[in-house]
Structures are given as C-alpha cells and as structure tokens.
Design an enzyme around this catalytic site. Sequence first.
Site, PDB file in Angstrom:
ATOM      1  N   ASP A   1      29.248  68.193 -78.161  1.00 32.86           N
ATOM      2  CA  ASP A   1      28.679  66.909 -78.611  1.00 32.86           C
ATOM      3  C   ASP A   1      29.493  66.321 -79.769  1.00 32.86           C
ATOM      4  O   ASP A   1      29.569  65.114 -79.950  1.00 32.86           O
ATOM      5  CB  ASP A   1      27.234  67.071 -79.106  1.00 32.86           C
ATOM      6  CG  ASP A   1      26.457  68.201 -78.456  1.00 32.86           C
ATOM      7  OD1 ASP A   1      27.097  69.137 -77.944  1.00 32.86           O
ATOM      8  OD2 ASP A   1      25.237  68.161 -78.480  1.00 32.86           O
TER       9      ASP A   1
ATOM     10  N   ASP B   1      26.170  65.469 -86.926  1.00 31.30           N
ATOM     11  CA  ASP B   1      25.434  64.308 -86.400  1.00 31.30           C
ATOM     12  C   ASP B   1      25.594  63.049 -87.248  1.00 31.30           C
ATOM     13  O   ASP B   1      25.173  61.970 -86.828  1.00 31.30           O
ATOM     14  CB  ASP B   1      23.951  64.662 -86.234  1.00 31.30           C
ATOM     15  CG  ASP B   1      23.727  65.681 -85.130  1.00 31.30           C
ATOM     16  OD1 ASP B   1      24.412  65.581 -84.100  1.00 31.30           O
ATOM     17  OD2 ASP B   1      22.889  66.589 -85.313  1.00 31.30           O
TER      18      ASP B   1
HETATM   19  N1  GLY Z   1      22.606  68.037 -79.360  1.00 34.65           N
HETATM   20  C1  GLY Z   1      22.773  66.754 -78.864  1.00 34.65           C
HETATM   21  C2  GLY Z   1      22.278  66.611 -77.490  1.00 34.65           C
HETATM   22  O1  GLY Z   1      21.145  66.989 -77.224  1.00 34.65           O
HETATM   23  O2  GLY Z   1      22.987  66.121 -76.641  1.00 34.65           O
END
Ligand code: GLY
Length: 401
Positions: free
Chosen positions: A178, A119
């Site tokens: 992601d 992230d």
């Molecule tokens: N984990 C990132 C999202 O919720 O898209």
Amino acid sequence: MKFFKVNVFILGFTMLIVSCSSVKKEKDVKHIDEILSSNTIKVKAALKDLKTFDSFPRTISKNHSKWEQVGVKDWCSGFWPGVLWYAYEFSGDQDLKQAAENFTAPLKTIAYSKALDHDIGFQIYNSYGNGYRLTGNPEYKKVLLAAADTLATLYNPLVGSIHSWPMKPQYPHNTIIDNMINLELLFWAAKNGGSKRLYDIAESHAEVSMKHLVRPDYSTYHLGAFDDKTGAFIRGVAHQGYADDSMWARGQTWGIYGFAFTYRETGREDFLKTAIGLADKFLERLPEDGMPFWDFDDPKIPNAPKDASAAAVAACGLLDLSGLVKDAKLKETYFNAAKRFIDILSSDAYLSKNNNQALLLHSTGHHPKNSEIDVPIIYADYYFMEALLRLKRMETNKNNS
Ligand code: GLY
C-alpha cells in the site's frame, strides 16, 4: 473515372466511420458525466448529515444507511475531503469547494506531528494534494511539503525503504505494498520545492518493494518484514490477505497504481515492466464477471466477498498505465480493462443508489480481522470518482485530437 469514384467512395466511407466513432465518444463522455453528476448529488446529500469537520466518513455497516465517522488520525481521514475535491472538480459547485476546504483543514496537524505511519500520504495527498491542484492555495503547498518531510522520517537507509507500520513491533521494519501509493507525495514534493532526497527515498523504496514484495510470477505480498539493523529481507507476510502466498486483491492494485506513476516519475523501464506484470496478473486472474474477490486465493471462491475498492483502484492505475505504455495494443488492453471496471461499478449491482449514503457497495476492508466485509468503504468511492474523472479527461482528449 472509375478510379475517381472508388476514391470518393473510400473517402466517404472513412468520413462516416470517423464521424460515427466521434459520436460514440461524445456519448461515452455524456454517460460519464451522468454518473459523475449523480455521484455529486449523493455526496452533497451526505454532507447535510456531517456536522463536524474533524470527523470523516469511513464505512457503512451492514443494514445501516449512514456513514460511520473516524477521527483525523485514522488512515482513511483524507478520502472524504478527496471525494469532495473531486465532486467540486466535476461540478464547480462553490458549496462543495467550501466543504472540501472545511474537511481538509483539520488534517494539517498530521503534517506537523511525529509520523505515525506511511498513511500520511493517503491522508494529506488526497486532501491537500487535490486542494492544491485545484486552487493553487499556497498554504496547501506548505502543508504538503511539511507532510513529505514527515513521511521521510520513516525511511530506514539500511533497508532502503519507509517503515510503513511502526506500530507493529512484531516486524522491526516492515514495508507494505500500500505504501507504494504514498510515494506520490514524495515525488510531488521533490518537484515542488522540497529536497531532492525525497525523490531518492521514493525511488529506493520502490526498488526495495519491487525486489521483495513482488514475487517472480508478479503477484504480491502485502507486507515485507526486514531486519532493521542489517536491512536483510526476512519474509513476505499476508497481513490483510488470505495467506502469505495468496494474492490480496487491493494490494495488487496498490502495486499497479504505484509502479505506474513511479515509472512516470523516474522513466525507469524496470518499474514499467513491474507495473505491466502486476496488471497482467490481476487481469488474467479475474473471475468471469470481471470483479475481483477480496483475495484471489480464498478457497471459498466463488462464495467469497468481492472488493469493489480494488476494482476502483485498478481502474485508476490501468488508465494511467494505458497512457504510459508505448505499444498500441497494450494501451487499448489497459484502457478497455479500466473502462470495464468503471462500467461494472456504475451498474445496479455495485452502485449504492438510495440504499445508503455511499457511492458504491461491496468493498472488503480487513477480511482476516472480520472487519468491513462486503460493505461501502470511503476509499472505494474516492478511487471511483478519480477513475471517472481520469476516463472523462482521456475520452475528451481523444475527441479533441
Ligand atoms: N491498509 C490499507 C488497505 O486496507 O488497503
């Protein structure tokens, strides 16, 4: 003489069409400006309630009207500074610039700390990345380069991808869809003074994701579990989706967005083909009202919650893709699909208006955990602002060409 008259008629008719279409495009830009303008007013109003710069809006619970905030380490911490940078980009308002700087500064620590997860890209590229793009501040560039190096420490060469979530020991090495978004930080760093290795890591990570997270029918797994010693793919997992073989809406859009820019950065046709496959699958499975449910395979559909954030991410990815594909018909398809998402998000059904401090209603965060269901979430607002700015740029360029 008759030939001359016919030609004059055709010329006049063509000029009329050209001028009607340019009036329409000007009207389109004006409409985008109106939405951006009311969004900016809302963002400025919300600022009045945010007293500490190291607490960041993330979500608004049902029947509440104010942002609930999270700390620097939360995966969503970069979206609010990003929203502020976008609002400043649109308005040129110096108070918004100051606020964006204030909320960006506390995130610096992430770039220089041990990497917790992938992230880092969402946290630093949305804050420092937008800040650097808009101000050229050399301090921001240093932080971005450090953040890219920190993200790269999660790369496992045996698997060929970044270990997205080290905090989940049940998957010794995992790579999630992601994570595609966060390759943008690596590509950027490799072009801006960072090591060429960062580019190689991003390319390899995208290859592994393409091979194992994208299924043959172009739907996606949320998470791929790998053996961290041999690099072997073990299995695909739902995690935030309904079931391992279902299509989690936001995951699909992270893929569209990520593979589109990965093609832009690498020029590799297999990445473009993947972006197109993911986009076509997403559009083909949309319900009649044009807005994705949180997972396309939730058996509760049509009574399942929607996910506005997926529509906002899709709009950004599709606008990018429409500028990358060569085929004129495909260009138009993706451009119009993105515009439709933006139109629906800008309608009374999805705008928060005076109900709360957010821009958008109806996003779904983590349905299997029963968390953040059908509520405003900051990343929906972030990608909504980005989509509006992208669309405005594209419409304005068309007007000027
Ligand atoms: N984990 C990132 C999202 O919720 O898209």
